[in-house]
Enzyme design. Structure first.
Site, PDB file in Angstrom:
ATOM      1  N   ASP A 141       0.856  -1.182   0.000  1.00  9.80           N
ATOM      2  CA  ASP A 141       0.000   0.000   0.000  1.00  9.80           C
ATOM      3  C   ASP A 141       0.895   1.235   0.000  1.00  9.80           C
ATOM      4  O   ASP A 141       1.793   1.367   0.831  1.00  9.80           O
ATOM      5  CB  ASP A 141      -0.915   0.011   1.223  1.00  9.80           C
ATOM      6  CG  ASP A 141      -2.090  -0.954   1.064  1.00  9.80           C
ATOM      7  OD1 ASP A 141      -2.176  -1.622   0.022  1.00  9.80           O
ATOM      8  OD2 ASP A 141      -2.920  -1.031   1.995  1.00  9.80           O
ATOM      9  N   HIS A 166       3.636  -2.468   3.766  1.00  4.79           N
ATOM     10  CA  HIS A 166       3.665  -1.025   3.537  1.00  4.79           C
ATOM     11  C   HIS A 166       5.106  -0.603   3.256  1.00  4.79           C
ATOM     12  O   HIS A 166       6.010  -0.991   3.998  1.00  4.79           O
ATOM     13  CB  HIS A 166       3.113  -0.261   4.742  1.00  4.79           C
ATOM     14  CG  HIS A 166       1.637  -0.417   4.939  1.00  4.79           C
ATOM     15  ND1 HIS A 166       1.088  -1.541   5.522  1.00  4.79           N
ATOM     16  CD2 HIS A 166       0.598   0.396   4.617  1.00  4.79           C
ATOM     17  CE1 HIS A 166      -0.233  -1.400   5.560  1.00  4.79           C
ATOM     18  NE2 HIS A 166      -0.557  -0.241   5.019  1.00  4.79           N
TER      19      HIS A 166
END
Length: 244
Positions: free
Chosen positions: A72, A220
């Site tokens: 992400d 992430h």
């Protein structure tokens, strides 16, 4: 390495988005849970696929020989270039879910993702929780970013990840009507808190022990630990017999 082996799960053709009214819009916060089945797959992820697969929403891939790595991309923290270096070295194709601000401010990195064969996913123009939006605004949250990436990078996104991990039946149906398949995840750990990073050893242990066929791994790119352990993690997955 191309991602065609699980294209049957992840292929979608974007079409004009139409409003959706019938489905329930109760907001649900996704989590893969800790209970696992005999294949080490999170039970909640298996049940999610069973319940929402007809809405083209998945937490697991159907390819039990493969692990899909996803990132992400909400903002840049200086680690994405290193992550891309590692993916290139290991010949791995990942999915990067972009927000609008990232697509607009990190053009060099986004273009590199495209040039090196990675997949761009849609994580919402403003990272707004879809169940909190009107039908029109939910559509705009998805399609404004879709159109921006198409117009500025010549790239057509096909995969959506719900901002904040929050969804509803209506949100999933809206994404489907916009031509998207929605991908959640079957493995993740708290890696986005940049001031509370686990040690590389701990992060690698957690991710290695949770490996399972069909895994969709959420990471992430703001994590210093992830950037450090990524190469070893890929090697570990392959040593367990998985394609990455």
């Amino acid at each position: 390495m191309k991602i065609e082996p699980y294209a049957a799960l992840l292929t979608a053709a974007v079409m004009p988005c139409t409003a959706v009214y019938a489905a329930d819009n109760t907001k649900i916060g996704y989590g893969q849970g800790t209970a696992t089945d005999e294949k080490n797959r999170p039970v909640d992820a298996v049940q999610f696929n069973s319940r929402y697969g007809d809405l083209d929403a998945f937490a697991l891939s159907e390819d039990e020989k493969r692990i899909i790595i996803t990132f992400d991309q909400g903002y840049e923290n200086g680690y994405t270039a290193k992550i891309l270096d590692t993916l290139k070295e290991k010949d791995v194709q990942a999915i990067f879910f972009l927000t609008g601000p990232y697509a607009k401010t990190e053009s060099a990195l986004v273009q590199r993702m495209i040039d090196e064969g990675h997949i761009l996913g849609n994580h919402g123009m403003t990272h707004a929780s879809l169940p909190t939006l009107s039908d029109e605004n939910a559509k705009e949250e998805i399609m404004s970013l879709h159109n921006y990436v198409m117009n500025n990078y010549g790239y057509q996104m096909q995969y959506f990840r719900c901002p904040c991990g929050e969804y509803s039946e209506k949100a999933l149906e809206t994404a489907q009507q916009c031509g998207y398949r929605t991908l959640f995840w079957s493995s993740a750990y708290v890696d986005w808190k940049t001031d509370q990073q686990p040690s590389p050893q701990e992060g690698l242990r957690k991710l290695t022990e949770s490996a399972h066929g069909g895994e969709i791994l959420l990471l992430h790119s703001v994590s210093s630990t992830n950037a450090e352990i990524l190469g070893d993690l890929i090697d570990s997955f392959r040593a367990q017999g998985y394609t990455v």
